[in-house]
Design an enzyme around this catalytic site. Sequence first.
Site, mmCIF file in Angstrom:
data_model
loop_
_atom_site.group_PDB
_atom_site.id
_atom_site.type_symbol
_atom_site.label_atom_id
_atom_site.label_comp_id
_atom_site.label_asym_id
_atom_site.label_seq_id
_atom_site.Cartn_x
_atom_site.Cartn_y
_atom_site.Cartn_z
ATOM 1 N N THR B 17 0.800 -1.320 0.048
ATOM 2 C CA THR B 17 0.049 -0.066 -0.007
ATOM 3 C C THR B 17 0.790 1.257 -0.034
ATOM 4 O O THR B 17 0.229 2.484 -0.223
ATOM 5 C CB THR B 17 -0.848 0.091 1.111
ATOM 6 O OG1 THR B 17 -0.147 -0.109 2.403
ATOM 7 C CG2 THR B 17 -2.008 -0.841 1.166
ATOM 8 N N GLY B 18 2.110 1.127 0.225
ATOM 9 C CA GLY B 18 3.033 2.172 -0.142
ATOM 10 C C GLY B 18 3.084 3.011 -1.298
ATOM 11 O O GLY B 18 2.820 2.413 -2.172
ATOM 12 N N ARG B 19 3.458 4.049 -1.270
ATOM 13 C CA ARG B 19 3.360 5.151 -2.687
ATOM 14 C C ARG B 19 4.307 4.333 -3.759
ATOM 15 O O ARG B 19 3.818 3.865 -4.568
ATOM 16 C CB ARG B 19 4.036 6.582 -2.397
ATOM 17 C CG ARG B 19 3.724 7.353 -3.346
ATOM 18 C CD ARG B 19 3.965 8.780 -2.930
ATOM 19 N NE ARG B 19 5.192 9.001 -2.695
ATOM 20 C CZ ARG B 19 6.210 9.725 -3.484
ATOM 21 N NH1 ARG B 19 5.592 10.193 -4.452
ATOM 22 N NH2 ARG B 19 7.661 9.635 -3.336
ATOM 23 N N LYS B 43 -4.041 -3.939 6.908
ATOM 24 C CA LYS B 43 -4.723 -3.509 5.834
ATOM 25 C C LYS B 43 -5.283 -4.526 4.935
ATOM 26 O O LYS B 43 -5.738 -4.487 3.846
ATOM 27 C CB LYS B 43 -4.021 -2.456 5.051
ATOM 28 C CG LYS B 43 -3.525 -1.115 5.495
ATOM 29 C CD LYS B 43 -3.157 0.121 4.614
ATOM 30 C CE LYS B 43 -2.820 1.498 5.303
ATOM 31 N NZ LYS B 43 -2.522 2.244 4.571
ATOM 32 N N THR B 97 13.746 -1.702 0.262
ATOM 33 C CA THR B 97 13.879 -0.668 1.187
ATOM 34 C C THR B 97 15.657 -0.390 1.420
ATOM 35 O O THR B 97 16.464 -1.227 1.344
ATOM 36 C CB THR B 97 13.621 -1.156 2.701
ATOM 37 O OG1 THR B 97 12.355 -1.596 2.240
ATOM 38 C CG2 THR B 97 13.661 -0.214 3.560
ATOM 39 N N GLU B 215 31.344 -0.904 -8.273
ATOM 40 C CA GLU B 215 31.718 0.505 -7.619
ATOM 41 C C GLU B 215 32.856 0.639 -6.290
ATOM 42 O O GLU B 215 33.113 -0.725 -6.083
ATOM 43 C CB GLU B 215 30.703 0.996 -6.916
ATOM 44 C CG GLU B 215 29.212 1.232 -7.908
ATOM 45 C CD GLU B 215 28.106 1.813 -6.957
ATOM 46 O OE1 GLU B 215 27.966 1.625 -5.973
ATOM 47 O OE2 GLU B 215 27.085 2.144 -7.769
ATOM 48 N N HIS B 256 26.207 5.553 -3.527
ATOM 49 C CA HIS B 256 25.622 4.577 -2.306
ATOM 50 C C HIS B 256 26.470 4.484 -1.107
ATOM 51 O O HIS B 256 27.584 5.114 -0.953
ATOM 52 C CB HIS B 256 25.760 3.193 -3.026
ATOM 53 C CG HIS B 256 24.772 3.242 -4.230
ATOM 54 N ND1 HIS B 256 25.366 2.645 -5.487
ATOM 55 C CD2 HIS B 256 23.283 3.211 -4.619
ATOM 56 C CE1 HIS B 256 24.488 2.874 -6.396
ATOM 57 N NE2 HIS B 256 23.214 2.974 -5.704
#
Lengths: 74, 298, 398
Positions: B17-19, B43, B97, B215, B256
């Site tokens: 349900t997150g954006r 939810k 995340t 990197e 990063h």
Amino acid sequence: MGMFVQIEIDYNKCKNVKNCKICEDVCPVEIFKFEKLDNNRKISVVEENIDECIFCNLCLEKCPQGAITIKKLY
Amino acid sequence: MSILIDEKTKVLVQGITGREASLFTKYMIDYDTNVIGGVTPGKGGQTVHRVPVFDCVSDVVKNFGANTSIVSVPPRFAKDAALEAVDANIKLIVIFTERIPKKDVVLILDFAEQKNTKVIGPNSLGIISPGKCKVGAIGGPQNETKKSYMIGPVGIASTSGGMTTEIASLLTNNQIGQSTCISVGGDPIVGMTFRELLPLFEKDIQTKTIVLFCEPGGTQEEDAARYIIEHSYSKPVIAFIGGRFVDEMPGMRFGHAGVIVQKGKGTAKGKVEAFKKAGVLVADTLTQLVDYVKDSLR
Amino acid sequence: MKLYEYESKTIFKKEGILIPDGYLASSPEEVEKIANNLKKEVAIKAQILATGRGKAGGILFAKNPKEAKQLANKIFSLKIKGFEVEKVLVEERLYPSSELFLGITYDLSQKKPVAISSSLGGIDINEISRKYPEKIFTLPINMAWGMQNYQGKLLAKNMGLKSKIMFKAANIAVKLFNIFSKYDCDLAEINPLILTQDGELIAADAHLELEQEALYRHKELEQLNIPIRKDSPRIPTEFEIEAEKIDKIDHRGVAGRVVEFDGDLGLLIGGGGASLTIFDAVRYHGGKAANYCEIGGNPTVKKVKELTKLILKKPGIKGLAVITNVLNNTRVDLVARGVILAMVELDINPSEYPVLFRSAGAYEEDGYKILRKYGIKYLNRDYSIDQAAKTAVEMISK
């Protein structure tokens, strides 16, 4: 009016509705602002945020009066 | 073939349900990925783009047999979400995340190892097996994903999500397709690194060449180079190292969280040397990278 | 976040690791007073966030309060690796029979915490590992279990300790790991751990680094008088400070993380690995960047605009390169809007100013339409980052 986007509210339609602020609630980029203005107007367009419009069209869909128009200027 | 994900992948979205999650859920569905359910505690019962939302991971696994989860929850809930997925016997967890504390990451990886669960990320943009399935936000909207990625023989693993798409798009422009592209995540400690992905690519029939975007910072590249030498790796590996200038600015973080050169450790120069010793071609520019890939496929 | 020695020692004391008797001072007079109260020979130690203060004369020993004041004067006038000495720690002087090393950090390759011990303390651990690699003992620790007593014992034994003192050291190792875990450290180090002549183990120095990402869950630091702050390896420039303010206008996306350079090509470049690649590409083609920066995570038009203005106003700028990777979630059209708005507000004609735009991905068609309308030269995904960097460098060297 922004440089890239034009947003207008037809106040003849908008002012019929008391304390409605659906556009402010749905807009993800804070273009509409609900406040006490003259002649019963309650909603204004925040000039400096107009160009943030991402054309999600949520305001068009949700406005019960169909009072909002959005135009791309490019 | 392809690795990690394919037509049989059944995806569960944690934090649906997150954006951001609701947006990439739509993009995944558009790409014909089998998104069978979402989880947002409290939810349960709602839907997001017609995908049913549940309170617990085990509900989705029991009812629909999810085998892959993408975790997109705020950092403070990420450990709980990932552990819940491991416990529910999800076989592949992709953690979108970023900024999850290392201690939590280490705990997640420990438990995952015990249960034989594969973890990609944290801070991974996702995985895509072109033409079959994508998990996460990789590629962006449907139109752009189709422009950037096509089916083919090159496997990509990258510490940067943005560069995964950039390199794929560059190859696609040159009519070279991809088998599976993985954003391994830009954090200092992540689940599967190049070293763990290389054997999967080696077994995959579709993959003929592997491209690594690297990197400065960390030890992934050195570990991969050692693996290539010790196991006489059989497929051509081509590397590109972004951020060579970071070598000259020790102690400073660029891009990063993992990109930092300290006390002469993690330099781009050291990584180039390690790769060269292992017979890995290191491209100086992206144009050169494409030439190397073309040569390897001849 | 790096902690000062005195802050690390506050935590040590709270968690039961023995430290020397000592107090913090910010003037030579205070140092004299403390030395007077301690009634012992004292060590005066500069409190800075850099290593190597010993070699720079930042640690001195005084026999009496008067000498302490004199030496403190010297230390307060030092500048060590660019840091002014604002505070010193005044401690009772220890007389070691041996100096040991104990540390805990993450092994990025094994993806676990690792404890390190050595019988050689008092020198930089990197130096020990270069010169005497056989004197270093490392032990991976399971985060879920924590460090067990037997592991502490192993670490102590490898410091060359025996019997009662071995158990004491093992106990310190376990406590140090508990600190590492409890406070979300990146690094917890005691160097040197001193074995005194009367058989006590005391942490003569203390070095803790807390993980930035975990600070949100350490409200207790405030009660310990440890203010939360950001590490910076060098003092930020005016330009960098302005850029940081812009990035903080709102929480949406990133348009900042600026590092100033002294070149003539302004850069507005994509985030993460792309920014690294683009910056390299500009240098590879002989360009001299005026700045490093990152745009990503779909920032607002306003943030892009303000950042562009800041870069365009920088003295010596000859042109601007807006280069991103093929974007996944940042919208090309929003970046284009920001760049053009900046130019218009600065009274710069976009079709005449040397600016090159290379971007693709989300909402690229809208972006290109805007750029065309304002006459800005752009490259799409048919041109690589490389080619874009080359074109930009050529653009301003004409």
